[in-house]
Design a protein around this motif. Structure first.
Motif, PDB file in Angstrom:
ATOM      1  N   SER A 225      -3.965   9.214  -1.219  1.00 52.58           N
ATOM      2  CA  SER A 225      -4.675   8.329  -0.288  1.00 52.58           C
ATOM      3  C   SER A 225      -6.110   8.102  -0.741  1.00 52.58           C
ATOM      4  O   SER A 225      -6.632   6.982  -0.646  1.00 52.58           O
ATOM      5  CB  SER A 225      -4.664   8.920   1.118  1.00 52.58           C
ATOM      6  N   SER A 226      -6.735   9.153  -1.237  1.00 52.40           N
ATOM      7  CA  SER A 226      -8.103   9.019  -1.737  1.00 52.40           C
ATOM      8  C   SER A 226      -8.154   8.097  -2.946  1.00 52.40           C
ATOM      9  O   SER A 226      -9.020   7.225  -3.040  1.00 52.40           O
ATOM     10  CB  SER A 226      -8.660  10.395  -2.121  1.00 52.40           C
ATOM     11  N   ILE A 227      -7.224   8.274  -3.865  1.00 52.16           N
ATOM     12  CA  ILE A 227      -7.188   7.430  -5.058  1.00 52.16           C
ATOM     13  C   ILE A 227      -6.915   5.979  -4.680  1.00 52.16           C
ATOM     14  O   ILE A 227      -7.580   5.063  -5.181  1.00 52.16           O
ATOM     15  CB  ILE A 227      -6.141   7.962  -6.062  1.00 52.16           C
ATOM     16  N   LEU A 228      -5.971   5.771  -3.780  1.00 55.25           N
ATOM     17  CA  LEU A 228      -5.673   4.413  -3.328  1.00 55.25           C
ATOM     18  C   LEU A 228      -6.905   3.796  -2.672  1.00 55.25           C
ATOM     19  O   LEU A 228      -7.243   2.636  -2.917  1.00 55.25           O
ATOM     20  CB  LEU A 228      -4.485   4.409  -2.359  1.00 55.25           C
TER      21      LEU A 228
ATOM     22  N   GLN B  74       0.835  -1.206   0.000  1.00 58.19           N
ATOM     23  CA  GLN B  74       0.000   0.000   0.000  1.00 58.19           C
ATOM     24  C   GLN B  74       0.868   1.254   0.000  1.00 58.19           C
ATOM     25  O   GLN B  74       0.580   2.206  -0.719  1.00 58.19           O
ATOM     26  CB  GLN B  74      -0.926   0.013   1.220  1.00 58.19           C
ATOM     27  N   LYS B  75       1.932   1.257   0.783  1.00 62.37           N
ATOM     28  CA  LYS B  75       2.817   2.416   0.865  1.00 62.37           C
ATOM     29  C   LYS B  75       3.514   2.660  -0.473  1.00 62.37           C
ATOM     30  O   LYS B  75       3.605   3.803  -0.936  1.00 62.37           O
ATOM     31  CB  LYS B  75       3.848   2.208   1.984  1.00 62.37           C
ATOM     32  N   LYS B  76       4.004   1.599  -1.111  1.00 58.10           N
ATOM     33  CA  LYS B  76       4.670   1.760  -2.413  1.00 58.10           C
ATOM     34  C   LYS B  76       3.694   2.278  -3.461  1.00 58.10           C
ATOM     35  O   LYS B  76       4.041   3.160  -4.247  1.00 58.10           O
ATOM     36  CB  LYS B  76       5.276   0.435  -2.884  1.00 58.10           C
ATOM     37  N   LEU B  77       2.504   1.743  -3.467  1.00 57.92           N
ATOM     38  CA  LEU B  77       1.500   2.200  -4.427  1.00 57.92           C
ATOM     39  C   LEU B  77       1.101   3.642  -4.132  1.00 57.92           C
ATOM     40  O   LEU B  77       0.936   4.444  -5.050  1.00 57.92           O
ATOM     41  CB  LEU B  77       0.282   1.275  -4.398  1.00 57.92           C
TER      42      LEU B  77
END
Length: 87
Positions: free
Chosen positions: A54-57, A21-24
């Motif tokens: 963060s919203s997009i993820l 998640q962090k890398k993405l």
């Protein structure tokens, strides 16, 4: 987005890993900045890129898990709006 949809089962497992998640998230921040640079959108608030990323993820993760009724084109269009937001 088509790639995400085609590989949604694999990605659903990867999304459980915080490191992924962090890398993405960081990758999305770079994309947001690139799109802003291309469109000559200037902001001084570095936090806004993180909020947008963060919203997009979150949208991608939701879509993969629960929102599959929406097309990849629809999701991509929605994210495009977020990436170029000025605030």
């Amino acid at each position: 987005m088509d790639y995400f949809y085609q590989h949604r089962k694999f990605l659903a497992v990867l999304f459980e890993e915080k490191a992924f998640q962090k890398k993405l998230h960081n990758f999305i921040v770079d994309i947001v900045q690139s799109r802003r640079d291309l469109q000559k959108i200037v902001t001084e608030d570095a936090v806004s890129k993180d909020i947008i990323a963060s919203s997009i993820l979150g949208i991608i993760m939701w879509w993969i898990r629960d929102g599959k009724q929406h097309s990849s084109e629809f999701i991509a269009q929605q994210m495009s709006v977020w990436m170029t937001k000025r605030q």
